[in-house]
Scaffold this active site. Structure first.
Site, short mmCIF file in Angstrom:
data_model
loop_
_atom_site.label_atom_id
_atom_site.label_comp_id
_atom_site.label_asym_id
_atom_site.label_seq_id
_atom_site.Cartn_x
_atom_site.Cartn_y
_atom_site.Cartn_z
N TRP A 162 0.75 -1.36 0.26
CA TRP A 162 -0.02 0.15 -0.02
C TRP A 162 0.86 1.52 0.14
CZ3 TRP A 162 -0.54 4.21 3.40
CH2 TRP A 162 -1.48 4.87 3.22
N HIS A 163 1.96 1.30 0.70
CA HIS A 163 2.86 2.52 0.90
C HIS A 163 3.32 2.76 -0.51
CE1 HIS A 163 2.42 1.66 4.91
NE2 HIS A 163 2.90 2.75 5.06
N GLY A 164 3.68 1.92 -1.51
CA GLY A 164 4.19 2.42 -2.83
C GLY A 164 4.57 0.83 -3.61
#
Lengths: 361, 478
Positions: B327-329
């Site tokens: 989700w963060h990248g």
């Protein structure tokens, strides 16, 4: 009862605001002390760097303000001995803010860069003394040289002129203001004001800052134009002021030569391209900003004055046998080379002057 | 428009001034317009995305509710259909804008040896700001309706405001519809205490971001850009990054909560002193709370949580943290970071019974020492995770960790200076506020007013005169 309560709240609010501001000011003073070694109490501003006494206006000996430091003999740079070390060629550089190095990074003013370049070329052979002072005019230098600078026995004196100083309302006079008695005591300053101004300039977007500056400049210029009669403004370089510049420069050359030192002249550079159509918006704003200091001069007049004084410098150089470094040509008309040099602009000037000095025998 | 910019200061002052003179209905409409303006300030083209997302979830919510109300044998199927529509839309947008090139890149590399040129698959996609945040927020809305936790709203503009509410639009906290929608639908009243609290939070958030995070960033960049940093430099750089990322993100959350409070809204706490956590579970209960609880409620529990035996619990934990990392990248270092935290959670669960057996008797001192020791260990485990998070390549991770293990280079104590200058004031101020409880918090207007005024002046001085120039928030890229 209710009014009393409101009064109490208001009084407390005012008290808190006062305490808040006083605390910020204390923080600023502690900060100055820790960062720059500034005194906790007393005046602390640019004004600390200069003084007027029997020598006339000059850099205050041993003064410092933020990263600008003056040594014990009034030169910007490291400490020196009054007596010239054996085998060393002393190069005295005089001028106004461009030479003082007002806007360059520490150690990047052109005299400091000259020292570095000379050290590289001939290690330990040259010593550059930066005797410049912000706003210093030619006649004041004549006096200052006469009463003080000659004592340092310079071998070479380099002068970087500031023609715009001849466009002030009052022409620079030969008679120099001097002061006797104890030095003038500078008043206490609120340190927060200057710091806040700097922060605001950083925080407010450039476009808004530009707009605000333009408004202020337009307002100042409009004020001048209203106050004075038509015809007061100069459209071209006034001949009498150019003549005065020539007269003062000749006097300085004589004064320096009388001390036995050799003189090196330089022409003055600016950032403005010759073709006005090539000017950027920033150029226009810079010109308007420059005009604030010389309200009698139009932009055209300022540039004409630059041109005329540079012509005088070259002409005098030829007539009196003084080497002339054509800084105006060496420094391309670029934003980074405004009258107040950037580190890069200062480097170009230093290089041109160093080459000339190394060629002198 | 960053929270730490002049543009936002002007924007927020105008919005706030208008907000409190308007009636409730107009307040919401004005906030919606302001939120769209705020979002469109980056790139107006992405307004269509957020509008599309709003329309689909609004319709899906209403249709699911209708299916529930009408009941019958088709209820479950119809509800599921609209949930799938919403999920496909949300995950489709997220997948395309955020992960498309991440997956097509390796595919292209894999096909290259067979002479297949798949480079045409690569697209120059610009990641819309905050897409991960508002997508999760709208997903929680439809899932909650599907689960019957809440009812949808019929007021489209108010729902649109829930999706695009500007204080938390681009970097959270990820709000639940059940918490934010009622606040949007109900009238807000001006309360001085709440307003002052909001101003304090904004001030504190700015301090964290501008003074601590942005100043530490310069040092962190130096260390991470260095071709061969010493072991001590790596340690200091990673400690500094731990504080940088915390202050960057927590700072944003504080400003977001502060802005919302000034307008009478309450957003959830997103950070609760995460570095005093003594174990991984506690860390995730304190760090990015809105995301970790979202992942727990909508992913971990949906996968079965801890109800289906130990092995499945560990699998669920690993999967949740893997997706949390992703989700963060769209990069392998984020995946590695997620997997690492998943492993920490699993190992902690495995050893929890052993840890509980440690008997320190009745000594409070020993208990405190044990707690401090666990905090220090946990902090360094988190820091190890930050190496994965911050590094630009696997090679850099090997190099940095290798240098630490080999104790390479000399100890240069001057490297501690940035930490002492920027992180220490933060630690002191947070500790003071916690020690004195709510009454000691700078934001409250009760006791110690004069002392608090002095504290504010000190922090304001550091913020204004020593704050680094405006820069983007790290979490904007997610």
């Amino acid at each position: 009862m209710k009014i009393r309560g409101i009064m109490r709240v208001v009084a407390r609010g005012i008290g808190l605001i006062i305490l808040f501001v006083v605390m910020l000011e204390l923080c600023a003073r502690i900060d100055d002390s820790l960062t720059w070694g500034a005194p906790f109490w007393g005046h602390y501003s640019y004004a600390l760097l200069s003084t007027t006494d029997v020598l006339g206006p000059h850099s205050r000996f041993g003064a410092s303000f933020e990263n600008w430091c003056i040594n014990s003999y009034g030169f910007r740079g490291p400490e020196i001995t009054m007596e010239k070390p054996a085998g060393v060629v002393r190069v005295l550089v005089i001028g106004a803010s461009e030479t003082f190095g007002l806007y360059e990074s520490p150690g990047k003013g052109f005299p400091a860069q000259m020292q570095h370049m000379l050290d590289v070329a001939r290690p330990g052979r040259y010593q550059v003394l930066n005797a410049a002072l912000v706003g210093m005019t030619l006649p004041r230098f004549i006096h200052y040289f006469h009463v003080w600078l000659w004592r340092f026995d310079p071998d070479i004196v380099v002068y970087y002129p500031t023609p715009a100083s001849y466009l002030h309302r009052e022409a620079p006079e030969r008679k120099t203001v001097t002061r006797t008695g104890p030095p003038k005591k500078l008043p206490e300053t609120i340190r927060l004001v200057r710091k806040t101004k700097t922060v605001l300039q950083r925080f407010i977007p450039a476009s808004i800052m530009k707009w605000l500056r333009q408004r202020r400049i337009a307002w100042v210029l409009a004020g001048h134009e209203r106050r004075y009669k038509s015809g007061w403004m100069w459209q071209h370089a006034p001949a009498e002021r150019v003549g005065l510049f020539k007269e003062h420069l000749t006097a300085l050359i004589k004064e320096v030569r009388a001390s036995g030192a050799r003189f090196v002249l330089a022409t003055h550079a600016n950032r403005f391209p010759a073709d006005r159509k090539a000017w950027s918006e920033t150029d226009e704003m810079m010109m308007a900003g420059w005009r604030r200091f010389v309200p009698r001069a139009t932009g055209k007049c300022l540039l004409d004055m630059e041109h005329e004084t540079n012509r005088v410098v070259v002409e005098l150089g030829e007539r009196l046998g003084v080497p002339v470094v054509d800084v105006a040509t060496a420094v391309p008309s670029k934003p980074e080379n405004f009258a107040h040099f950037t580190d890069r602009g200062a480097e170009i000037v230093a290089k041109a002057l160093t080459t000339e000095i190394l060629m002198l025998r | 428009m960053w929270f730490n910019s002049f543009d936002f200061a002007v924007f927020f002052c105008i919005v706030l001034a208008l907000y409190w003179v308007l009636s409730h209905r107009w307040q919401n409409l004005m906030l919606l317009a302001a939120s769209y303006f705020f979002y469109g300030y980056w790139d107006w083209r992405f307004l269509s995305l957020i509008f599309f997302s709003t329309v689909v979830d609004y319709i899906a919510g209403l249709r699911m509710q209708r299916a529930i109300e009408e009941g019958g044998p088709q209820e479950a199927r119809r509800k599921r259909f609209w949930l799938v529509v919403s999920m496909v839309k949300s995950l489709g947008l997220l997948g395309f804008f955020k992960y498309y090139n991440f997956f097509t890149g390796p595919l292209s590399d894999a096909l290259a040896p067979f002479g297949i040129d798949a480079s045409l698959l690569h697209l120059d996609i610009v990641l819309p700001v905050g897409i991960s945040f508002y997508t999760f927020q709208t997903m929680s809305y439809t899932i909650d309706i599907y689960r019957g936790v809440m009812k949808p709203t019929r007021r489209f503009f108010d729902f649109a405001l829930f999706v695009s509410f500007f204080p938390q639009l681009v970097a959270g906290p990820i709000e639940r519809a059940s918490a934010l929608l009622p606040q949007i639908l109900g009238k807000r009243r001006f309360r001085r205490a709440q307003f002052c609290d909001g101003l304090h939070l904004m001030f504190w958030g700015l301090f964290e971001k501008v003074f601590v995070a942005d100043n530490l960033a310069r040092f962190v960049n130096q260390v991470f850009d260095s071709p061969d940093p010493s072991a001590f430099a790596v340690l200091c750089g990673v400690w500094a990054f731990a504080f940088q990322i915390y202050c960057d993100f927590a700072g944003y959350s504080h400003i977001a909560r502060g802005c919302a409070k000034c307008m009478g809204f309450e957003l959830r706490l997103n950070f609760n002193m995460p570095y005093i956590a003594a174990n991984p579970r506690e860390f995730w209960a304190r760090w990015h709370i809105s995301l970790s609880t979202w992942l727990r409620d909508y992913l971990y529990i949906s996968l079965g949580g801890n109800r289906k035996g130990k092995v499945k619990t560990y699998r669920n934990l690993a999967l949740t943290m893997f997706l949390g990392g992703l989700w963060h990248g769209a990069a392998w270092n984020f995946v590695l970071w997620g997997v690492y935290h998943g492993a920490l959670l699993i190992i902690h669960r495995l050893f929890e019974p052993v840890l509980k057996c440690i008997n320190l008797g009745r000594s409070r001192v020993l208990a405190a020492v044990w707690r401090v020791a666990r905090i220090i260990i946990m902090f360094h485990l988190v820091c190890l995770g930050w190496v994965f998070f911050r590094a630009r390549s696997m090679d850099q991770i090997y190099l940095m960790l290798g240098n630490v293990l080999k104790l390479r280079g000399a100890v240069d104590l001057s490297l501690l200076q940035p930490l002492a200058l920027y992180a220490l004031p933060l630690v002191l101020a947070e500790t003071m506020q916690r020690l004195f409880g709510r009454d000691g918090a700078l934001g409250t207007w009760g006791s110690f007013v004069w002392l608090k005024c002095i504290g504010y002046a000190l922090l304001a001085y550091l913020l204004v005169y020593y704050g680094a120039s405006a820069s983007s928030f790290i979490y904007f890229q997610f």
